[in-house]
Every structure is written in C-alpha cells, then in structure tokens.
Scaffold this motif. Structure first.
Motif, PDB file in Angstrom:
ATOM      1  N   ARG B 239       0.758  -1.296  -0.070  1.00 14.51           N
ATOM      2  CA  ARG B 239       0.156   0.310   0.047  1.00 14.51           C
ATOM      3  C   ARG B 239       0.833   1.145  -0.068  1.00 14.51           C
ATOM      4  NH1 ARG B 239      -3.710  -2.858   3.965  1.00 14.51           N
ATOM      5  NH2 ARG B 239      -5.125  -3.685   2.375  1.00 14.51           N
ATOM      6  N   ALA B 240       2.152   1.236   0.981  1.00 17.84           N
ATOM      7  CA  ALA B 240       2.968   2.398   0.884  1.00 17.84           C
ATOM      8  C   ALA B 240       3.237   2.951  -0.429  1.00 17.84           C
ATOM      9  CB  ALA B 240       4.107   2.203   1.712  1.00 17.84           C
ATOM     10  N   LYS B 241       3.552   1.848  -1.443  1.00 20.11           N
ATOM     11  CA  LYS B 241       3.973   2.228  -2.737  1.00 20.11           C
ATOM     12  C   LYS B 241       3.163   3.074  -3.350  1.00 20.11           C
ATOM     13  CE  LYS B 241       7.264  -1.947  -3.162  1.00 20.11           C
ATOM     14  NZ  LYS B 241       7.107  -3.457  -3.425  1.00 20.11           N
ATOM     15  N   ARG B 242       1.948   2.960  -3.097  1.00 16.21           N
ATOM     16  CA  ARG B 242       0.732   3.351  -3.947  1.00 16.21           C
ATOM     17  C   ARG B 242       0.371   4.749  -3.456  1.00 16.21           C
ATOM     18  NH1 ARG B 242      -3.999   0.917  -3.612  1.00 16.21           N
ATOM     19  NH2 ARG B 242      -3.551  -0.782  -2.155  1.00 16.21           N
ATOM     20  N   MET B 250       2.055   9.338   9.447  1.00 14.03           N
ATOM     21  CA  MET B 250       2.174   9.774  10.842  1.00 14.03           C
ATOM     22  C   MET B 250       1.539   8.588  11.731  1.00 14.03           C
ATOM     23  SD  MET B 250       1.173  13.782  10.491  1.00 14.03           S
ATOM     24  CE  MET B 250       1.487  14.010  12.305  1.00 14.03           C
ATOM     25  N   HIS B 251       2.201   8.468  12.978  1.00 15.57           N
ATOM     26  CA  HIS B 251       1.553   7.704  13.831  1.00 15.57           C
ATOM     27  C   HIS B 251       1.955   8.087  15.328  1.00 15.57           C
ATOM     28  CE1 HIS B 251       1.292   4.119  16.459  1.00 15.57           C
ATOM     29  NE2 HIS B 251       0.570   3.396  15.414  1.00 15.57           N
ATOM     30  N   VAL B 266       8.710   1.927   9.224  1.00 17.09           N
ATOM     31  CA  VAL B 266       8.410   2.777  10.362  1.00 17.09           C
ATOM     32  C   VAL B 266       9.361   3.822  10.218  1.00 17.09           C
ATOM     33  CG1 VAL B 266       9.039   2.947  13.036  1.00 17.09           C
ATOM     34  CG2 VAL B 266       7.598   0.876  11.929  1.00 17.09           C
ATOM     35  N   GLU B 267      10.536   3.535   9.688  1.00 23.79           N
ATOM     36  CA  GLU B 267      11.743   4.458   9.383  1.00 23.79           C
ATOM     37  C   GLU B 267      11.787   4.937   7.855  1.00 23.79           C
ATOM     38  OE1 GLU B 267      14.759   4.615  12.404  1.00 23.79           O
ATOM     39  OE2 GLU B 267      13.964   2.770  12.914  1.00 23.79           O
ATOM     40  N   CYS B 268      10.928   4.825   6.948  1.00 26.33           N
ATOM     41  CA  CYS B 268      10.977   4.834   5.628  1.00 26.33           C
ATOM     42  C   CYS B 268      11.167   6.423   5.295  1.00 26.33           C
ATOM     43  CB  CYS B 268       9.839   4.190   4.866  1.00 26.33           C
ATOM     44  SG  CYS B 268       8.451   5.159   4.913  1.00 26.33           S
ATOM     45  N   PHE B 274       9.276   9.395  14.013  1.00 25.52           N
ATOM     46  CA  PHE B 274      10.169   9.762  15.046  1.00 25.52           C
ATOM     47  C   PHE B 274      10.284  11.261  15.046  1.00 25.52           C
ATOM     48  CE2 PHE B 274      11.382   5.355  14.812  1.00 25.52           C
ATOM     49  CZ  PHE B 274      11.391   5.060  16.312  1.00 25.52           C
ATOM     50  N   LYS B 275       9.934  12.058  13.631  1.00 23.11           N
ATOM     51  CA  LYS B 275       9.960  13.435  13.830  1.00 23.11           C
ATOM     52  C   LYS B 275       9.189  13.948  14.603  1.00 23.11           C
ATOM     53  CE  LYS B 275      11.409  17.173  11.265  1.00 23.11           C
ATOM     54  NZ  LYS B 275      12.841  17.599  11.539  1.00 23.11           N
ATOM     55  N   GLN B 276       7.711  13.253  14.544  1.00 22.17           N
ATOM     56  CA  GLN B 276       6.718  13.775  15.591  1.00 22.17           C
ATOM     57  C   GLN B 276       7.211  13.984  17.023  1.00 22.17           C
ATOM     58  OE1 GLN B 276       3.927  10.563  13.624  1.00 22.17           O
ATOM     59  NE2 GLN B 276       2.471  12.020  14.637  1.00 22.17           N
ATOM     60  N   MET B 277       7.985  12.971  17.215  1.00 22.33           N
ATOM     61  CA  MET B 277       8.606  12.786  18.784  1.00 22.33           C
ATOM     62  C   MET B 277       9.335  14.192  18.881  1.00 22.33           C
ATOM     63  SD  MET B 277       9.525   8.991  19.207  1.00 22.33           S
ATOM     64  CE  MET B 277       8.214   7.783  18.396  1.00 22.33           C
ATOM     65  N   GLN B 278      10.271  14.198  18.072  1.00 18.38           N
ATOM     66  CA  GLN B 278      11.038  15.328  17.905  1.00 18.38           C
ATOM     67  C   GLN B 278      10.310  17.005  17.894  1.00 18.38           C
ATOM     68  OE1 GLN B 278      14.208  14.854  14.594  1.00 18.38           O
ATOM     69  NE2 GLN B 278      14.655  17.038  15.003  1.00 18.38           N
TER      70      GLN B 278
END
Lengths: 294, 294, 294
Positions: B239-242, B250-251, B266-268, B274-278
């Motif tokens: 699905r991510a490819k589409r 985001m999560h 998760v880190e693609c 992880f940017k959200q946490m930052q």
C-alpha cells in the motif's frame, strides 16, 4: 549543627535563629553555597508533601538532587541503612533527608557518617522540620509566643509532631491545652491534666491546631463514624464562628475534609493550612542552610 | 492563556501562533524566563513518551522540575486532586502537567488554583499537545493546511487525539477522511459520512495518519489476528508504494510493528513518526512559554 | 569511542587514558561541555549503587538528566528496547546508560541509533564501568599493574565484572589467581588452572578482590550456611592479619557482612570498599567525557 534529627537537639535560641532565617527566605532573601551541594531524599515511608517540600527547598538553594528510589534500592537485597547512607556519602552526597518507619533509625548513623542528616520523620518519633514550620507560622502571625494559648486537638499519642510542638511551644512561652475524644487523654500526664472540652478550647485559643485522624486506627475502632467525629470533636462551621478574633486554624495536612475540619473552613480567612505548606519550604531552606554552613 | 486543557480553548489564531513559536524553537531559538520557573509532571496514567517529552521541553526552557511520584502520593491516603494540586501551588510550583484517567479531571481545578495547568491527556478526552505536535509536523511539511487531504485510519472512538485533530484540521482548512474496520464507523456522524476503504484513501491522502490499535480491546474482540488487521487495514509495504508523491506517514506511537504499519516502513522516507517525537519537544516548549508569559 | 558496552571494545591504551582522566577528576579537575548534554539512565534491573553513581557523575559534568522509570515505561505496552531508545534519541537525549537483564541487549542498538550508549550491566555479560573503577582503584594504589598479584575470590561464573577484570588485569601486566569453593572451579579453563586455596592466596596477593555471594543461588544450594562460607572461604579477621603489607581489600558491594568479609574489616585500613564507590564517580565521569568528546 551537624544533623537535625530531633527538636530536642535544638536550644530555644537555635530555634529562634532558624525561624529568623526562614523569615528572611520568606521575604525573598537569596542564598546559595559557593560549591555545588548534593542532596538525596530517602523516603522509606511515602510522603509526597514533605518530600516535594524538601525538593523545592533544595532547588531554591541551588542544590543538586540525586534521586533515590527506596522501592528498588539495595536495602531490598538486605543492605543495612548504614551501608546505604555510607554509599551515598562515598559517591559525594553532602546531605541526606531521611524518613523511615523505624523509631530513631538515625542512632546507627549519627557519629558514624560524615554527611549531614535531616530527619524527615522517624516512626512515631520526631519530625523536626514540621514542628519548625508550625512554630514559624505561629511566630509570623503573632510576632512572639509569650502568652499565646495554643490548643492541640486530636490524637497526641500517635502524632510525632504534636509532642515536639507541645515541648517547644511551652519552652518558648506559650500555654498549650488539649482536646479530642476523652478516652485518648486518660494517662497521668501533662496532656491529660490540660485537657478541656472542645467547645471550651475553641473560644479561648489563639491557635487551633488540628491533628489528622488516622481513619483505620481510630474512628472505626471506636465505632464512631466520620460524621460523628466531626460533630463531636471537629472544627465545624458553627464552632469556627465562636473562635476569638485574630485566632488562626492550623493542620499538618493532608486534611480529611468534614472530619477534623468542615470542608468550607479549609481555605477560610482564619485558616493557615496552605500557608503552613508555603512556610515549610522556607523553614526547610533555613534548616538546610544552617547545616551546610556549620 | 492561563491553562491548556483542551484544543477547544484555542482559536485558529492561537494555534497558528503556537506552531510558529514551535518552529522558532525547532530552528534553535533560545529562551529562558528571568525568574526560576518550577514545574511538576503528574502522570496518574503511565506514559513515558509524553512525560519525557515534557521533561525535555521544561529542561530546555531552564525550568526546575519537582518530581512527583503518583504511586506514593497522598492521593492514596484519600486526598483529592484539588488538594494535591493546591499543595504543589503552595510550595511554589508554577506549572503542572497532568495526565489522569478521569475525563475532564481539570474541571475541579480551573478557576480554583493559581498555577498553570497543561493537560497531558484526560481519560478518553483531550490531549492537546499531541494534537499540536501533529499539526506542527503537517505544517512543517506542507507550509499550510489549505487543500490538504488528511486520512485518519483506525479507531477514532477511543482516540482522544484523533477527535481533536479532526476538528482542528477542518478549522484550518484541511479535508479529513477516515478509514479502518467498517464496524467502527457505523453511527450517524461526520466520520461515518467521510469513511472510505483503505485502498482508496491511501492513494489520495497527503497525510496518512495511523492510530494505535489497542490489542486487548479490539483485535481479540473482533476475532481478528494481528496479521489479518495488518493485511486488511494496515499500511503494508504494498500500500505504501501506492501513496502519493510527497505524502507522509504519521503515527502517535508506540507503534505496533506489523499491525498498523509494516516494520520496514516505520523509518522509511515518507515516515514522520520519529520526527513527530522530535517536534513534540518544540511544541511543548512553545505551549509552556506561552503559558508562562501570559 | 561511540559507545562503551564491553571491556573488549577498549584497547590497553584506551583503558589507561580513561584511568588518567579519572585521576584528573579525582584531583579536582573541572570540565563541562559547551552545549547542554542530556542523559537518560535506563535501569531495567534495579541497582541503586550504579544508578546513583552515574547520576552523580552526570551532574558533576553538568549534564541534564531526563528521568526514565522502567516500571511504567511503554516497554510494558510491548514496545521494543530499540523503539524506546530511538524515542529518547528523537526527543534529544545524547547519552543513555542502560542496565538490562538480557545478555548483549545492546546488539540491536549499536549501529542503529545515534545517541551514545554506556552499558551499565547486561545479564551475566559485561559491566565495563565497574571494571574500570576497579582498575582505577588498583592503579591509584600501586601506580601500575606490572608484577601485581590479584586474587579474585568467589563465584566467577556468575560475575560479569570478574571476567572482564581478569582479562584486563592480565593484559595490563598483572597476575590473576582465583579462590573460593573448589566445586566452582572444575572446568578445563584458565581460572581452574590458577586456582589456589584461600589460605594460600591471602598471604601472597597484593589485591584481595572479593565477589558478592548470591545467597539464594549458592549458599543454600550447596547446603552451606553463611557462617560456614565465611569460615571456609571468607575474609575473616584472622586471615586479614596474614595479608601482605600494603595489600588491599576490594569488593564491588553491596557486601554481605560476615559472609564474604568480616563485619569489622569492611572499613579497616586495608579496605578500599568505600573508596571504590568514590572512584566509581570519577571513572564514570571519565567515560562520559570521552564519549561526549569523540
């Protein structure tokens, strides 16, 4: 002053000096030590109020605080309190505030450790900084202790603070009287001789000092409901109206609302209950400064 | 702004001002208050992520933090939240971050206490700083919200953040659509009207916002294995490819790897997890500064 | 040095450089980093001694510490250690000290995270800062390791520190011999080949390094009382009298008084037990400085 473990260690003059220092801190005096001072707070018996108050006092003095979790400490592996405190001393802790369930836990430590100890409460024994903050609150209100009448209401036998307060207040020139359920004042002691009915003390006292009821121990045991305790021995709204002009209400907290005191009185004009907490920080700053400087 | 307890308290302009301040902090702006500011973080429901994020934000602003252990607090002795917070106020705490299991726990506090309150999550209610950090992450990516399509995928009913995000995003000009198991979107409400199949939303959304699955509650209840959930409603590699060019994932974390999202995503490149946490740290710095200065 | 997870990572020269830096800190050298450094201490296995030692070292270096409570962390919600550490990295933590029950827990982290990791003990594996503080204590005493005889007494198989110490001491030029219950030294290995009776080693060793007995595991299993262990394998007052001039006693603590060592010897002239704790702070400061500067 190397340690503060009991009010009995303090002369009348030492008490007054600490109260003066607390007053200075309350008035905004800044002070910090030239070297970093490291403190650890060891609370083997939970007490958020006392612990956070010490944490605040330490931070206001610029101390660094080494966290110590009693629930995961090596004491669980059978280590003695002495070895734990000696460990903290070795890693560089300068002052340890300790609350412990055991009476006079500090006897193994005094004379054997070099860091400074502040007793944050030992079993049914002493809790000197609570006593000092009570004294400070009274002095702040009335200027001196001479001629004041202080009524302590509740279970003196199980209150470490009340005993210290009685001794110190008497030494400082106040008259201390007692009230509460009569069966708690049966012995051949000073408290029993100065026992009066609640409705009598409420009209003559300058300070109405309420003690916290330990539900489990007392109320249930005496087959008395909370409501009955409140009506018979508590500070009801009706009783508060009969208090002297300029008299104040004190309680060490946490308060059982509508047991020792009516809910709507907790923050009334006469109440100094939250003021006591505020004063606790200044008093502990004064104690810590005195220890570090001596 | 005296308190921040709900996204509903914030106007569109106030939100944008906080996001701008967060941007400045992200760009390295330094700020500290002239007086010492004392904070306490009261987490009655565990949350390392949110708590450490607030701790970091407070430290970066130079605040002093008074530790508060909910597990040993006087609340266990029956003290009310009001009395606990009033105690912290009395000893000198300026701002309290509170997470509590009870919905709208703050209603007893607002208007009655003088310290500032930041809601770190209340029951199934609000979690405004999580919403703000999500908004900040989107704004950072796309510059504005106008015309963006945001897909929220998962259980909206149990997500305090998703509800706030939906309202705020809509107010800021984005279009919000929903996906996940159809049985979670059956009511006569906005979400159900804007419900689409996962394979449809994935191709049109600029932001794919995944919600955390509460294993216990949902997956087992619906007799669906984790693998089945992933295949039917999760963000699989296929699905991510589409997904659209420039779209992001985001999560709120913690992520259930291979349930809501495939482990390797998760880190693609598209992931902002992880940017959200930052960004959470910068957003909370912005909220705390706004509160202290007003 | 990006991480310190095992003594095997350190060359002989790197060890000596760290010991020199520890010496400088012991002599009062001040150092602090230009930027704020943020540390987190993740202790999944309780250890007050090691944790407080790291906390002290971090504070003396001026680091800010983000508290991390393992008991309420998201790991309980099934989050991996990797995701937890990555979260801390995202919010801005620069260095994480980790103790974990799992051997080589760090293998998932090294190479995948950017923050620096100090191993505070992994399962039955390594505990490099304890080894370094032991080495520092010996070097401080004797100036160098060449020609020293170090006796390690106790259960090597379950001591992560003892194994590292043996390797490092040998590499640095010391001779290492072993003692304790013979049944613990039965294999075809180096330790068994260098095994001697306690009364023999005590008279020839420059360093008598005692290991802590795990009551549960050993003493009960071998149907030996604590008193029997003390008499047969412990450092009794009588044995201490036969130790060489200028020899020293070491123990990682917590000590089982009157088991590994007689109560009255714990603070005797030859004992460096509390000195080791003091040195632990300086050694950890040296490790942390080395990591932050590289």
């Amino acid at each position: 002053m190397r340690h503060l473990v009991s009010m009995n260690d303090l002369s009348k003059n030492e008490i007054l000096t600490i109260l003066d220092q607390a007053e200075s801190f309350a008035n905004g005096e800044k002070w910090s030590f030239t070297d970093k001072v490291f403190a650890a707070n060891l609370f083997f018996e939970p007490s958020t109020r006392t612990k956070t108050s010490f944490e605040m006092a330490e931070r206001k003095l610029g101390f660094e605080i080494i966290p110590f979790e009693t629930s995961t400490s090596s004491l669980l592996k059978g280590e003695t309190l002495y070895d734990t405190v000696k460990t903290l001393e070795s890693i560089g802790v300068d002052v340890a505030v300790i609350r412990h369930t055991q009476d006079k836990y500090y006897e193994d430590l005094i004379g054997n450790v070099n860091l400074k100890i502040v007793n944050g409460g030992d079993g049914c024994g002493q809790h000197p900084t609570q006593s000092l903050l009570d004294l400070f609150t009274i002095k702040q209100e009335f200027g001196s202790f001479e001629g004041l009448k202080v009524a302590i209401i509740g279970d003196l036998q199980h209150s470490r603070v009340a005993k210290s307060n009685k001794d110190a207040l008497t030494a400082l020139g106040a008259e201390v009287i007692f009230s509460g359920p009569r069966e708690w004042f049966l012995g051949e002691n000073e408290e029993s001789q100065n026992y009066y009915e609640i409705d009598e003390v409420i009209e003559t006292a300058d300070v109405v000092m309420l003690l916290r009821i330990q539900h489990e121990r007392h109320v249930t045991k005496s087959f008395m409901t909370k409501e009955q305790y409140h009506l018979q021995y508590g500070l009801t709204v009706e009783r508060a109206k009969r208090m002297k002009n300029n008299s104040i209400i004190m309680h060490p907290a946490p308060v059982n609302r509508n047991v020792e005191i009516a809910d709507e009185l907790v923050e009334c004009e006469k109440s100094r209950i939250f003021k006591q907490m505020q004063n606790g920080v200044f008093t502990r700053m004064a104690v810590l400064r005195t220890l570090i400087e001596s």
